[in-house]
Design a protein around this motif. Structure first.
Motif, PDB file in Angstrom:
ATOM      1  N   ALA A 185       8.032  -4.224   8.714  1.00  0.00           N
ATOM      2  CA  ALA A 185       8.606  -5.523   8.336  1.00  0.00           C
ATOM      3  C   ALA A 185       7.501  -6.500   7.942  1.00  0.00           C
ATOM      4  O   ALA A 185       7.632  -7.234   6.954  1.00  0.00           O
ATOM      5  N   ARG A 186       6.404  -6.495   8.702  1.00  0.00           N
ATOM      6  CA  ARG A 186       5.269  -7.369   8.393  1.00  0.00           C
ATOM      7  C   ARG A 186       4.664  -7.003   7.037  1.00  0.00           C
ATOM      8  O   ARG A 186       4.380  -7.869   6.205  1.00  0.00           O
ATOM      9  N   ILE A 187       4.497  -5.709   6.800  1.00  0.00           N
ATOM     10  CA  ILE A 187       3.927  -5.238   5.538  1.00  0.00           C
ATOM     11  C   ILE A 187       4.854  -5.578   4.373  1.00  0.00           C
ATOM     12  O   ILE A 187       4.401  -6.043   3.323  1.00  0.00           O
ATOM     13  N   ALA A 188       6.155  -5.353   4.551  1.00  0.00           N
ATOM     14  CA  ALA A 188       7.118  -5.634   3.484  1.00  0.00           C
ATOM     15  C   ALA A 188       7.117  -7.120   3.120  1.00  0.00           C
ATOM     16  O   ALA A 188       7.170  -7.481   1.937  1.00  0.00           O
ATOM     17  N   LYS A 189       7.033  -7.961   4.131  1.00  0.00           N
ATOM     18  CA  LYS A 189       7.003  -9.405   3.883  1.00  0.00           C
ATOM     19  C   LYS A 189       5.753  -9.782   3.087  1.00  0.00           C
ATOM     20  O   LYS A 189       5.825 -10.520   2.111  1.00  0.00           O
ATOM     21  N   GLY A 190       4.608  -9.246   3.500  1.00  0.00           N
ATOM     22  CA  GLY A 190       3.363  -9.519   2.790  1.00  0.00           C
ATOM     23  C   GLY A 190       3.376  -8.967   1.374  1.00  0.00           C
ATOM     24  O   GLY A 190       2.892  -9.599   0.435  1.00  0.00           O
ATOM     25  N   ALA A 191       3.959  -7.783   1.212  1.00  0.00           N
ATOM     26  CA  ALA A 191       4.037  -7.172  -0.120  1.00  0.00           C
ATOM     27  C   ALA A 191       4.904  -8.012  -1.047  1.00  0.00           C
ATOM     28  O   ALA A 191       4.570  -8.211  -2.225  1.00  0.00           O
ATOM     29  N   GLY A 192       6.005  -8.529  -0.511  1.00  0.00           N
ATOM     30  CA  GLY A 192       6.895  -9.362  -1.315  1.00  0.00           C
ATOM     31  C   GLY A 192       6.190 -10.602  -1.837  1.00  0.00           C
ATOM     32  O   GLY A 192       6.425 -11.035  -2.970  1.00  0.00           O
ATOM     33  N   ALA A 193       5.310 -11.158  -1.042  1.00  0.00           N
ATOM     34  CA  ALA A 193       4.567 -12.350  -1.459  1.00  0.00           C
ATOM     35  C   ALA A 193       3.658 -12.072  -2.652  1.00  0.00           C
ATOM     36  O   ALA A 193       3.303 -12.989  -3.390  1.00  0.00           O
ATOM     37  N   PHE A 194       3.298 -10.793  -2.845  1.00  0.00           N
ATOM     38  CA  PHE A 194       2.432 -10.422  -3.963  1.00  0.00           C
ATOM     39  C   PHE A 194       3.188  -9.690  -5.066  1.00  0.00           C
ATOM     40  O   PHE A 194       2.582  -9.105  -5.963  1.00  0.00           O
ATOM     41  N   THR A 225       6.764  -4.089  -5.340  1.00  0.00           N
ATOM     42  CA  THR A 225       8.169  -3.670  -5.280  1.00  0.00           C
ATOM     43  C   THR A 225       8.431  -2.682  -4.145  1.00  0.00           C
ATOM     44  O   THR A 225       7.504  -2.051  -3.623  1.00  0.00           O
ATOM     45  N   THR A 226       9.709  -2.539  -3.829  1.00  0.00           N
ATOM     46  CA  THR A 226      10.133  -1.571  -2.821  1.00  0.00           C
ATOM     47  C   THR A 226       9.726  -0.161  -3.238  1.00  0.00           C
ATOM     48  O   THR A 226       9.270   0.633  -2.405  1.00  0.00           O
ATOM     49  N   ALA A 227       9.859   0.148  -4.523  1.00  0.00           N
ATOM     50  CA  ALA A 227       9.488   1.479  -5.028  1.00  0.00           C
ATOM     51  C   ALA A 227       7.996   1.736  -4.809  1.00  0.00           C
ATOM     52  O   ALA A 227       7.600   2.846  -4.425  1.00  0.00           O
ATOM     53  N   GLU A 228       7.166   0.725  -5.036  1.00  0.00           N
ATOM     54  CA  GLU A 228       5.723   0.889  -4.817  1.00  0.00           C
ATOM     55  C   GLU A 228       5.418   1.124  -3.339  1.00  0.00           C
ATOM     56  O   GLU A 228       4.591   1.978  -2.991  1.00  0.00           O
ATOM     57  N   ILE A 229       6.083   0.380  -2.479  1.00  0.00           N
ATOM     58  CA  ILE A 229       5.883   0.556  -1.037  1.00  0.00           C
ATOM     59  C   ILE A 229       6.292   1.969  -0.628  1.00  0.00           C
ATOM     60  O   ILE A 229       5.583   2.638   0.129  1.00  0.00           O
ATOM     61  N   ARG A 230       7.429   2.441  -1.142  1.00  0.00           N
ATOM     62  CA  ARG A 230       7.893   3.798  -0.807  1.00  0.00           C
ATOM     63  C   ARG A 230       6.878   4.858  -1.253  1.00  0.00           C
ATOM     64  O   ARG A 230       6.626   5.816  -0.539  1.00  0.00           O
ATOM     65  N   ARG A 231       6.309   4.679  -2.449  1.00  0.00           N
ATOM     66  CA  ARG A 231       5.296   5.643  -2.935  1.00  0.00           C
ATOM     67  C   ARG A 231       4.079   5.652  -2.011  1.00  0.00           C
ATOM     68  O   ARG A 231       3.543   6.721  -1.682  1.00  0.00           O
ATOM     69  N   ILE A 232       3.653   4.479  -1.579  1.00  0.00           N
ATOM     70  CA  ILE A 232       2.498   4.385  -0.671  1.00  0.00           C
ATOM     71  C   ILE A 232       2.814   5.090   0.641  1.00  0.00           C
ATOM     72  O   ILE A 232       2.009   5.870   1.151  1.00  0.00           O
ATOM     73  N   VAL A 233       3.995   4.827   1.187  1.00  0.00           N
ATOM     74  CA  VAL A 233       4.396   5.452   2.450  1.00  0.00           C
ATOM     75  C   VAL A 233       4.500   6.969   2.273  1.00  0.00           C
ATOM     76  O   VAL A 233       4.008   7.735   3.106  1.00  0.00           O
ATOM     77  N   ASP A 234       5.118   7.415   1.183  1.00  0.00           N
ATOM     78  CA  ASP A 234       5.251   8.859   0.941  1.00  0.00           C
ATOM     79  C   ASP A 234       3.883   9.530   0.846  1.00  0.00           C
ATOM     80  O   ASP A 234       3.677  10.613   1.402  1.00  0.00           O
ATOM     81  N   ARG A 235       2.929   8.904   0.152  1.00  0.00           N
ATOM     82  CA  ARG A 235       1.577   9.470   0.056  1.00  0.00           C
ATOM     83  C   ARG A 235       0.912   9.526   1.430  1.00  0.00           C
ATOM     84  O   ARG A 235       0.251  10.502   1.767  1.00  0.00           O
ATOM     85  N   SER A 236       1.083   8.482   2.215  1.00  0.00           N
ATOM     86  CA  SER A 236       0.497   8.460   3.563  1.00  0.00           C
ATOM     87  C   SER A 236       1.095   9.548   4.430  1.00  0.00           C
ATOM     88  O   SER A 236       0.375  10.222   5.183  1.00  0.00           O
ATOM     89  N   LEU A 237       2.398   9.752   4.338  1.00  0.00           N
ATOM     90  CA  LEU A 237       3.044  10.795   5.130  1.00  0.00           C
ATOM     91  C   LEU A 237       2.607  12.188   4.676  1.00  0.00           C
ATOM     92  O   LEU A 237       2.453  13.090   5.494  1.00  0.00           O
TER      93      LEU A 237
END
Length: 139
Positions: free
Chosen positions: A111-120, A123-135
């Motif tokens: 939630a903290r990361i999503a809030k910070g990402a939104g300020a910049f 997108t949700t799709a970009e966050i999902r790609r980052i999470v998928d790569r990390s996993l």
């Protein structure tokens, strides 16, 4: 980096702790985090006797106060039981409770990361790609 490895006198189980002056976390937190993870993963089972505060402090070349604080934190969190004159032992823990707590921590962090990402404008799709790569790297 200083590392120690303890094998339980009764066999099998082992505790490995590494501390680094380059790590921004205080030394007691490095010890606490590593021991908490080992207990949560089941690497250290309930009833296992841990090294004494003085022994671990000597082996890690840190103040006994550092280890005393780590052991105290772990005892307050329910991971250790200390018996005067006998030493410190791994407590029996509820793995489901630990899992639920970790899921809550992950939710808060996301939630903290999503809030910070939104300020910049990330997108949700970009966050999902980052999470998928990390996993994928985790495996």
């Amino acid at each position: 980096m200083l590392c120690i490895f303890y094998r339980n006198r009764c066999g099998g189980e082992a505790l490995f702790v590494a501390i680094s002056k380059e790590n921004p976390d205080p030394m007691h937190k490095q010890v606490t985090d590593q021991m908490r993870d080992a207990i949560a993963k089941g690497s250290l089972s309930p009833g296992m006797r841990l090294p004494s505060i003085r022994e671990m402090a000597r082996d890690l070349a840190v103040s006994p106060i550092t280890i005393k604080r780590a052991y105290g934190d772990l005892e307050r969190e329910g991971y250790l039981i200390t018996r005067a004159g006998l030493g410190s032992f791994v407590a029996g823990i509820d793995r489901e409770r630990l899992r639920a707590k970790k899921v809550g921590e992950i939710r808060e962090e996301i939630a903290r990361i999503a809030k910070g990402a939104g300020a910049f404008g990330i997108t949700t799709a970009e966050i999902r790609r980052i999470v998928d790569r990390s996993l994928a790297k985790r495996k």
